[in-house]
Design a protein around this motif. Structure first.
Motif, short mmCIF file in Angstrom:
data_model
loop_
_atom_site.label_atom_id
_atom_site.label_comp_id
_atom_site.label_asym_id
_atom_site.label_seq_id
_atom_site.Cartn_x
_atom_site.Cartn_y
_atom_site.Cartn_z
N ASP A 15 60.67 27.92 49.87
CA ASP A 15 59.40 27.32 50.30
C ASP A 15 58.21 28.06 49.71
OD1 ASP A 15 60.20 25.11 51.83
OD2 ASP A 15 60.54 26.37 53.60
N TYR A 16 58.26 29.38 49.73
CA TYR A 16 57.18 30.19 49.17
C TYR A 16 57.01 29.91 47.68
CZ TYR A 16 54.60 34.22 47.49
OH TYR A 16 53.67 35.02 46.87
N ASP A 19 55.50 26.45 47.13
CA ASP A 19 54.08 26.50 47.49
C ASP A 19 53.25 27.17 46.40
OD1 ASP A 19 54.63 25.24 49.88
OD2 ASP A 19 54.54 27.07 51.08
N GLU A 20 53.78 28.24 45.82
CA GLU A 20 53.06 28.94 44.74
C GLU A 20 52.92 28.06 43.50
OE1 GLU A 20 51.45 32.02 44.60
OE2 GLU A 20 51.67 31.74 46.75
N PHE A 22 52.71 24.79 43.46
CA PHE A 22 51.67 23.80 43.74
C PHE A 22 50.28 24.43 43.76
CE2 PHE A 22 55.17 21.17 45.39
CZ PHE A 22 54.85 19.98 44.75
N ARG A 23 50.20 25.64 44.25
CA ARG A 23 48.91 26.32 44.31
C ARG A 23 48.40 26.69 42.91
NH1 ARG A 23 49.11 30.62 48.73
NH2 ARG A 23 50.68 29.09 49.01
#
Length: 86
Positions: A15-16, A19-20, A22-23
């Motif tokens: 998940d992390y 998320d990174e 996408f960020r």
């Protein structure tokens, strides 16, 4: 996704990482993801296996056990990602 830290830490690492991604990039669509566990030729414990497999299934992400040493599933993750983009 090529990582071995999910063996110990489980799906929260995946998940992390997602998320990174996408960020860091403005991704309009969900990118093609493939989770690859390396060193399948070794008897390395994988206590979070079911958690990671559920994470992959829930998101429609392919999971592969690979071993470069024994030539197990080396090309398949790449072919899978390329086919998904095609």
């Amino acid at each position: 996704i090529f990582t071995d830290t999910f063996e110990k830490h489980g799906a929260e690492v995946l998940d992390y990482f997602v998320d990174e991604v996408f960020r860091a990039r403005k991704v309009p669509d969900f990118p093609v993801l493939v989770v690859v566990r390396t060193k399948a030729d070794l008897a390395i414990p994988f206590p979070k296996q079911m958690e990671v497999l559920r994470w992959c299934r829930k998101r429609g992400v392919a999971f592969f056990n690979t071993s470069a040493k024994d030539d197990i599933n080396i090309k398949l993750p790449f072919f899978t990602a390329a086919y998904a983009m095609w």
